[in-house]
Design an enzyme around this catalytic site. Structure first.
Site, PDB file in Angstrom:
ATOM      1  N   HIS A   1      20.492 -63.996  96.738  1.00 30.26           N
ATOM      2  CA  HIS A   1      19.632 -62.947  97.288  1.00 30.26           C
ATOM      3  C   HIS A   1      20.212 -61.552  97.005  1.00 30.26           C
ATOM      4  O   HIS A   1      19.544 -60.688  96.420  1.00 30.26           O
ATOM      5  CB  HIS A   1      19.475 -63.170  98.799  1.00 30.26           C
ATOM      6  CG  HIS A   1      18.623 -62.152  99.482  1.00 30.26           C
ATOM      7  ND1 HIS A   1      17.330 -62.411  99.851  1.00 30.26           N
ATOM      8  CD2 HIS A   1      18.862 -60.869  99.849  1.00 30.26           C
ATOM      9  CE1 HIS A   1      16.813 -61.326 100.419  1.00 30.26           C
ATOM     10  NE2 HIS A   1      17.734 -60.378 100.433  1.00 30.26           N
ATOM     11  N   GLU A   2      21.461 -61.346  97.404  1.00 25.28           N
ATOM     12  CA  GLU A   2      22.064 -60.024  97.222  1.00 25.28           C
ATOM     13  C   GLU A   2      22.210 -59.698  95.744  1.00 25.28           C
ATOM     14  O   GLU A   2      22.059 -58.555  95.328  1.00 25.28           O
ATOM     15  CB  GLU A   2      23.424 -59.936  97.934  1.00 25.28           C
ATOM     16  CG  GLU A   2      23.355 -60.127  99.447  1.00 25.28           C
ATOM     17  CD  GLU A   2      22.291 -59.283 100.144  1.00 25.28           C
ATOM     18  OE1 GLU A   2      21.973 -58.178  99.659  1.00 25.28           O
ATOM     19  OE2 GLU A   2      21.757 -59.737 101.173  1.00 25.28           O
TER      20      GLU A   2
ATOM     21  N   HIS B   1      19.013 -58.256  94.496  1.00 19.47           N
ATOM     22  CA  HIS B   1      18.942 -56.805  94.751  1.00 19.47           C
ATOM     23  C   HIS B   1      19.792 -56.063  93.719  1.00 19.47           C
ATOM     24  O   HIS B   1      19.384 -55.023  93.199  1.00 19.47           O
ATOM     25  CB  HIS B   1      19.495 -56.475  96.137  1.00 19.47           C
ATOM     26  CG  HIS B   1      18.559 -56.766  97.273  1.00 19.47           C
ATOM     27  ND1 HIS B   1      17.272 -56.284  97.318  1.00 19.47           N
ATOM     28  CD2 HIS B   1      18.737 -57.465  98.422  1.00 19.47           C
ATOM     29  CE1 HIS B   1      16.700 -56.679  98.463  1.00 19.47           C
ATOM     30  NE2 HIS B   1      17.562 -57.404  99.134  1.00 19.47           N
TER      31      HIS B   1
ATOM     32  N   HIS C   1      18.124 -55.466  90.512  1.00 14.34           N
ATOM     33  CA  HIS C   1      17.153 -54.368  90.613  1.00 14.34           C
ATOM     34  C   HIS C   1      17.855 -53.035  90.311  1.00 14.34           C
ATOM     35  O   HIS C   1      17.282 -52.143  89.678  1.00 14.34           O
ATOM     36  CB  HIS C   1      16.576 -54.351  92.035  1.00 14.34           C
ATOM     37  CG  HIS C   1      15.185 -53.834  92.145  1.00 14.34           C
ATOM     38  ND1 HIS C   1      14.524 -53.787  93.341  1.00 14.34           N
ATOM     39  CD2 HIS C   1      14.327 -53.324  91.227  1.00 14.34           C
ATOM     40  CE1 HIS C   1      13.309 -53.275  93.149  1.00 14.34           C
ATOM     41  NE2 HIS C   1      13.170 -52.989  91.877  1.00 14.34           N
TER      42      HIS C   1
HETATM   43 ZN   LIG Z   1      17.317 -58.428 101.016  1.00 17.81          ZN
END
Ligand SMILES: [Zn+2]
Length: 680
Positions: free
Chosen positions: A469-470, A473, A476
């Site tokens: 998940h991290e 990010h 991105h």
């Molecule tokens: Zn998040």
């Protein structure tokens, strides 16, 4: 010694010289940054040339470069590596920074120039990214009252001041109530059912509070959650459940009923003053969801689908409880406990069985390889890049052509001075300035299981998905490729920001991906296929109940913020009324969620709680695009990179998403993934 913030960094890729920065450097650098920033603003305002996009909007975008790097460094370290001195300094810096922000946003002459440019926007032949910058800049001022007359401005400032005070009181009350309660156990038979680690933590907590031969449980989630899940003692569960749910709802000095109503009323008045129908309309103007109507219909659709499944799950649970000699009249404090037991019985999989396959170094290599297969990225450790703590690892990230893309810091283990949880942040944002593409410096910060003398760091499956998940990010940020720093990377609408992170979690459930890295740390054996199947099927356990719980909270949030709340008499009655469809168990009169709903009252999630489910819909739909063609399909990956990962907030997310998927997100994608779609 010179202040490192005010000199050349002289580091690889101009990374922050953490090894040279000490606490006394921040304040002078911030003060210098503020001085510079305000001079830069003066220069825009005093420009004798007519306002245009480049001499006003673009120049404003560049204001405050020094203050940005100093304050980002400070706030990142204050979360990841704080100290008493840092926290004291934060209290000194914070009013200075907000005064600085106010000096800009309340500058009438500056707004006047922006308004002139904005009024000509249709004749300016701006590209989409420039138009977005213009819109965002203009709205940033208008949403803070720049368009109002002087009397209205005074009213707005007063409301903002009152709101800040009320939010503070709300949080302080919740904290006071939280700290006022403790469940002290002195009889070891009352610990029945609790895992060893939880008992140990309760023992330590008791010692901290000066209690001998006792175990203390608190309302903090790491203590409360496991107690509800594992304790065999139903009476104690009832007691702590009621304490948890009645925070700031006891008609005592810490009661939040009046405070939260005032917050809702002030928010409504503020929105109306600025020309909106409600606070939710105001908030959603800058969200992918756009309007309360859309959010409500989204939530209702989700509820309609999930409710029948939730009812079935509840029936099954009741049956299970009956067979196992549990209570007939089940209560809210029974759910977590029996759900966990039923889940164990159904799936026979637990963390300890899986951990050996998830050695941290293997998982990190796995997520890197995933990024390599999808986007051609490569990661190389750079010990010569300065770090802020010896546990931090710095990587250099390159693309397929060997071009430098980003610096990535990874900070994995808990320690004193690091906040709980996991997050991604950046020290430098990507932007293009004077023709130079300034590449970003990204960081992921986690609190994973530490290695011991005899064992390496072995992650739970939940920690594995957290890392993905991290890292999503982080991608991105890493892949960002826009012109304006305020629009690149994760600077997107709030209900869109979780797409890159949540989508990457999907790879953790795929055999093709797990086979790359999930290997036993001692034998090297690849994770057995039936374990993967159990991971997948247990992930949807009670998804109906979980969905309606989230939808219920989102509806409560929207109900508080989408209408004039002045006539609401009883907070509890209002709450019971709006959550009647999502609350499947008998009411508990002592509790009230709104009174300690910190996400939405003091916090920034007002009219935003729906985003959790909203983002899940988009990520489920986006992942289906990969599933259709193969989870490492290059064409789909390239499109995701081009249209989502590199674009940041340079265009409206609906447009970006459509370009990737060829259509809007299918609302049923999440229901499909969660097993909540009735076959028609
Ligand atoms: Zn998040």
């Amino acid at each position: 010694m010179k202040n490192p913030f005010l000199s050349d960094f002289n580091t690889p890729y101009n990374t922050i010289p953490f090894d040279k920065i000490s606490i006394e450097h921040y304040l002078p650098a911030i003060e210098e940054g503020i001085k510079k920033g305000l001079l830069e603003i003066d220069a825009i305002v005093n420009n004798i040339d007519k306002p245009n996009f480049s001499n006003t909007i673009e120049v404003l975008e560049k204001v405050g470069a020094l203050i940005e790097i100093v304050s980002m460094t400070f706030s990142n370290l204050n979360l990841a590596e704080t100290s008493k001195e840092m926290q004291t300094l934060a209290k000194v810096l914070s009013p200075k920074l907000s005064d600085y922000a106010n000096d800009i946003i309340l500058n009438v002459a500056l707004y006047y120039r922006i308004e002139i440019v904005y009024s000509q926007k249709d004749d300016l032949t701006l590209n989409a990214e420039q138009m977005m910058l213009l819109e965002k800049t203009f709205k940033g001022f208008v949403r803070n009252g720049s368009k109002l007359n002087d009397i209205q401005k005074v009213t707005l400032r007063k409301i903002d001041k009152d709101l800040a005070q009320l939010s503070l009181s709300f949080s302080e009350n919740v904290l006071a109530e939280n700290n006022a309660y403790q469940l002290v156990i002195t009889n070891s038979s009352d610990l029945s059912g609790l895992p060893e680690g939880i008992i140990e933590a309760a023992k330590i907590m008791a010692a901290e509070k000066g209690k001998e031969n006792a175990w203390v449980f608190t309302l903090d989630f790491p203590s409360y959650g496991p107690f509800m899940m594992y304790s065999d003692n139903r009476n104690l569960k009832e007691q702590i459940f009621k304490a948890y749910g009645s925070k700031a709802f006891k008609n005592n000095e810490f009661d939040n009923q009046n405070i939260l109503k005032q917050i809702a009323v002030f928010r409504h008045d503020r929105a109306v003053l600025l020309g909106f129908k409600s606070h939710a309309d105001f908030v959603l103007e800058e969200r992918m969801a756009e309007s309360p109507t859309k959010v409500f219909s989204f939530l209702e659709n989700m509820l309609d689908s999930a409710l029948p499944f939730a009812m079935l799950e509840l029936e099954e649970l009741k049956e299970y409880i009956k067979i196992n000699g549990g209570p007939i009249d089940i209560k809210k404090w029974d759910i977590s406990y029996y759900s966990e037991k039923l889940k164990k019985e159904k799936f026979a999989i637990d963390d300890e069985l899986l951990r050996p396959y998830f050695k941290l170094e293997n998982v990190v290599n796995g997520v890197f390889e995933t990024a390599q297969k999808l986007y051609g990225l490569s990661f190389v450790q750079r010990p010569d890049i300065p770090i802020y703590h010896k546990d931090v690892i710095a990587y250099e990230v390159k693309n397929l052509d060997g071009e430098f893309l980003a610096v990535l810091y990874a900070d994995f283990f808990p320690r004193a001075g690091k906040r709980q949880g996991a997050w991604m942040t950046s020290f430098v944002n990507q932007k293009i300035e004077n023709g130079i593409n300034i590449r970003p410096h990204i960081s992921i910060v986690c609190n994973f299981t530490k290695p011991t003398d005899s064992k390496p760091s072995l992650l739970t499956f939940n920690e594995v998905t957290t890392l993905f998940h991290e890292f999503g990010h982080a991608l991105h940020g890493i892949c960002a490729n826009g012109r304006y720093g305020s629009l690149t990377g994760t600077s997107v609408y709030w209900d869109f920001v979780e797409l890159p992170s949540q989508i990457l979690e999907n790879w953790c459930y795929e055999k093709e991906c797990l086979d790359l890295f999930a290997k036993h740390y001692q034998t090297g054996e690849t994770i057995p296929t039936d374990y993967i199947q159990k991971i997948v099927s247990s992930s949807n356990f009670h998804s109906g109940l979980a969905t309606i719980r989230q939808v219920g909270l989102a509806i409560l949030d929207m109900a508080w913020h989408s209408k004039d709340p002045k006539d609401i008499k009883s907070i509890k009655d209002f709450e019971v009324n709006v959550t009647s469809k999502t609350d499947l168990l008998s009411l508990v009169s002592e509790t009230c969620t709104s009174c300690s709903f910190s996400h939405i009252f003091p916090g920034g999630y007002s009219s935003g709680y729906y985003s959790y489910k909203w983002a899940e819909v988009i990520d489920a739909d986006a992942f289906e695009a990969f599933k259709e063609k193969g989870i490492f399909n290059k064409v789909v990956a390239e499109s995701f990179y081009e249209n989502i990962l590199s674009k940041g907030g340079s265009e409206h997310p609906t447009i970006l998403y459509k370009r990737f998927r060829g259509r809007d997100a299918d609302p049923n994608a999440l229901l499909r993934r969660s097993g909540l779609l009735t076959k028609k």
